[in-house]
Write a protein that holds these residues in place. Sequence first.
Motif, mmCIF file in Angstrom:
data_model
loop_
_atom_site.group_PDB
_atom_site.id
_atom_site.type_symbol
_atom_site.label_atom_id
_atom_site.label_comp_id
_atom_site.label_asym_id
_atom_site.label_seq_id
_atom_site.Cartn_x
_atom_site.Cartn_y
_atom_site.Cartn_z
ATOM 1 N N ARG A 137 0.816 -1.216 0.000
ATOM 2 C CA ARG A 137 0.000 0.000 0.000
ATOM 3 C C ARG A 137 0.853 1.272 0.000
ATOM 4 N NH1 ARG A 137 -4.803 -1.015 4.516
ATOM 5 N NH2 ARG A 137 -5.334 -3.157 3.877
ATOM 6 N N SER A 138 1.937 1.261 0.765
ATOM 7 C CA SER A 138 2.674 2.515 0.999
ATOM 8 C C SER A 138 3.732 2.803 -0.062
ATOM 9 C CB SER A 138 3.326 2.491 2.383
ATOM 10 O OG SER A 138 4.258 1.424 2.476
ATOM 11 N N ILE A 139 4.473 1.796 -0.489
ATOM 12 C CA ILE A 139 5.560 2.055 -1.450
ATOM 13 C C ILE A 139 5.399 1.258 -2.744
ATOM 14 C CG2 ILE A 139 7.224 2.690 0.346
ATOM 15 C CD1 ILE A 139 8.472 -0.041 0.136
ATOM 16 N N LEU A 151 7.831 5.239 4.704
ATOM 17 C CA LEU A 151 6.389 5.163 4.503
ATOM 18 C C LEU A 151 5.832 3.818 4.958
ATOM 19 C CD1 LEU A 151 5.986 6.855 0.991
ATOM 20 C CD2 LEU A 151 5.356 7.811 3.213
ATOM 21 N N PRO A 176 7.189 12.240 1.274
ATOM 22 C CA PRO A 176 6.035 11.405 0.892
ATOM 23 C C PRO A 176 5.403 11.785 -0.444
ATOM 24 C CG PRO A 176 5.948 11.927 3.225
ATOM 25 C CD PRO A 176 7.092 12.709 2.662
ATOM 26 N N GLU A 177 5.222 13.115 -0.695
ATOM 27 C CA GLU A 177 4.572 13.519 -1.954
ATOM 28 C C GLU A 177 5.464 13.213 -3.163
ATOM 29 O OE1 GLU A 177 5.948 17.403 0.125
ATOM 30 O OE2 GLU A 177 5.384 15.343 0.638
ATOM 31 N N GLU A 202 7.759 10.718 -3.268
ATOM 32 C CA GLU A 202 7.760 9.263 -3.436
ATOM 33 C C GLU A 202 6.497 8.800 -4.149
ATOM 34 O OE1 GLU A 202 8.525 7.459 0.433
ATOM 35 O OE2 GLU A 202 10.582 7.084 -0.206
ATOM 36 N N ASN A 203 5.362 9.358 -3.765
ATOM 37 C CA ASN A 203 4.096 8.972 -4.406
ATOM 38 C C ASN A 203 4.106 9.321 -5.896
ATOM 39 O OD1 ASN A 203 2.999 7.976 -2.029
ATOM 40 N ND2 ASN A 203 2.135 9.961 -1.433
ATOM 41 N N ALA A 214 4.199 6.651 -9.100
ATOM 42 C CA ALA A 214 3.126 6.706 -10.105
ATOM 43 C C ALA A 214 3.701 6.788 -11.512
ATOM 44 C CB ALA A 214 2.216 7.903 -9.822
ATOM 45 N N LEU A 251 -0.733 13.921 -8.947
ATOM 46 C CA LEU A 251 0.224 13.819 -7.845
ATOM 47 C C LEU A 251 1.374 14.803 -8.027
ATOM 48 C CD1 LEU A 251 0.329 9.921 -7.468
ATOM 49 C CD2 LEU A 251 -0.555 11.537 -5.785
#
Length: 867
Positions: A75-77, A143, A534-535, A537-538, A542, A553
Amino acid sequence: MFRVLNKMFDNNQRDVQRLIKTVVQPVNALEEETKQIEDLAAAFSALRTRVIEGGESLDDLIVPAFALIREASRRSIGKRHYDVQLIGGAALHAGRIAEMRTGEGKTLVATLALAFNALSGKGAHLVTVNDYLVRVGAEEMALLYRALGLTVGVIQRDMTPTQRQAAYACDITYITNSELGFDYLRDNMSQSREQLVLRADTPLHYAIVDEVDSILVDEARTPLIISGAAEKATDQYYVMAKLVKRLIKGEPAEPGKRTEPTGDYTVDEKSKGVHLTEGGITKLERLLSIDDLYSPEQMEKAHMITQALRAKDMYQKDTDYIVNAEGEVVIIDEFTGRSMAGRRYGEGLHQAIEAKENVKIENENQTLATITYQNFFRLYTKFAGMTGTAKTEEKEFLDIYGSDVLVVPTNRPVIRTDGEDLVYRTRNGKYTNVVNEVVEMHKTGRPILIGTVSIDTSELLSRMLKEAGVPHNVLNAKYEAQEASIVAQAGRSNQVTIATNMAGRGTDIKLGGNAEFLLGEALEQNFGISRFAPEAENFLAAVVRKDPQALELGKEIPGVTDAFVKQAQQLNDDMEADHIKVQQLGGLHIIGTERHESRRIDNQLRGRAGRQGDPGSSRFFVSFEDELMRLFANDRVVGMMDRLGMDDTQPIEAKMVTGAIEKAQARVEDRNFSTRKQLLEFDNVMSKQRETVYSQRREVLLGPDEDVEESVEGMIADFVEMKLAEFAPIESDHDDWDVEGLQAAMLDAIPQLEGFDFASLKTRPPEEAHRALLEATADAFDARKVEMGAGTLNQLSRYVLLQVVDQHWKEHLHGMDVLRQGIGLRGYGQRDPFTEYKFEATNMFNEMVDTLKAEVSKFIFRMQVGG
């Protein structure tokens, strides 16, 4: 038949199958159920409660815990642990060494065991070889840990004690081996509990040692040392550096050739030792205007001469060390090719090298605290390790650490082609053919990684490739700042990379290049945001997985435009296309320019190709002028080349030569193991003493006032009994007692006994006389408590104990250093140096303890508190 027998006795395969049944299959069975859990942190916290409050064993919870960790990762990475990674995680939890090939995702595997063992609430450490890997490893996985409700701390070299305390208080802490070891030593030198940075209750509970062979094998030859400046003049090193230039290097005695050595001194390259000849000793005595170089008065000069000769002949610039822009001599790690900032050679060798290079000599240091990595990591309640190459060192891991090696299967079959070594007569011939191969292969577009063992070699090949018109990158101790970027893109088509060793580089080499890494650098440079935010990495995740949400994102990052997002997506597409192209060309090609003395280092270089089922190839180029071949290989092979009339351009490619190389490597590995084992045997003597001093010191630092008072009372009583045994032994007649001597010794330490009738001791039975003096001393201590106040006395007693212990422990370490350096000479008297060392060390320690008790007694009864 042998194949059948091997299968029957293959414990590794049996262990893998057992873990598949007990861990992998049950975790997979829980996967769909775990996906339905909304709050993973709450579910993980419930497991923690079962461990801490319910007393359940961690082993009973491995399946639900691993299922939660895998789902948190997904879910996180966006990374789901492979089945083989679950096997690796289970091995790490069991305290084993997990051997996993390069590219199999050891960073992700570690999260399983770290998060799982953090359930105990006692902390878990991930120990690796440099600050970059510490920071990246923690930030990449942050994360995941946060999704489970866990805190993660990072320790870097320049952090303050307060920052370190906060990092160690986290559930999971990432740190380098040297920083961790030094924090432990510094904690055991601290003067108050507020100065401690490690957890006070469970400082060393669970650790995973990344690149475990590099840390626990290669670096284990050098102990960790905290030093303070010693009062010793350094200008003599310059004098000795000039003096040894006037000495002539000779050849050692050799049966059938020379009965006596020639020249002024000889060199033993295998042991890095130098030996003065009789003529050399006479010459030096004349030059120094002294009568006997080896008299007790001149031993310091003799030692400095030896170190000056070792610096001159055995330690080479840009191979063993570099001189940086500030004029400092910086050691190069022979196994990783990295500079080792802050580390210095001991026993005056570093100063001798500084004198040889004519740079500023730093003051010689005195040891304040020291420990070997072997004994340090054995202090952990449980520790595990992971690396790409450990099986060859399994005997050492078992003998010293009690840990065996589990070879974890690869996620996809390895299809890399490893060619036979090509052996040339000379280095020039070898390098010429290396360049020729690079030129021909570069024309095809295949990426090439060239591994060297020294900076000199990497820069020589760089010059040769420039002359040949081949563009390339160089990675060595002089260019460490660009390390991650260079390695990350070494798999792109047409890329040629020269690297000084590849141990512990950390960054993965992906065919076609690493889009995520390159885009992360662009975010940092253009928009000032860390790629680990975090932003960021997301957004990067993606882009790489071609998620339509990438555009939205990207807008969450200040400054990022639609145009940048489209450029990022295009770069990712281009690298995907390049990945396919490089695969079709045959993948990454590895060229080793010399065999390392350790087979593991060669295997680490080879392991950079063929990751995750990719194609790849490797070949080593060797010459008989290489260090390993020159010192250890068989002379018959050179003779055969001569008889065949082979020139520099013609290689040998034969199993006989490969066998000679492997035997040479095995001999060096055995020698290095013996060196480490001897170091450990000597340190084990020190270790028992260190544990005694540190454990008692910790009790004084952290214990309640009553314990401090009890310790002081005990030391005072021991001091009195020691003096009674010296001046009035219980087994001897009263006439033989030296009551006057006893009185003088006691009053020197405890003036409050001035009113005690020492003469009356001779009139009492021995036991009663001893008891009377002990009781009088106890009464004096009670009176001291009343006089000063119990709280004040305990506070001062804690301070006195720590100060006195530290001062005498420092002096004891210096004495042990001197003893260790000179103990080898006992062998000439047909006495075992190690037995002599144990005997002498024990006597020295007992003397130190007696002196401690006397000094503490004197301070307690004589100190005054200012008004």
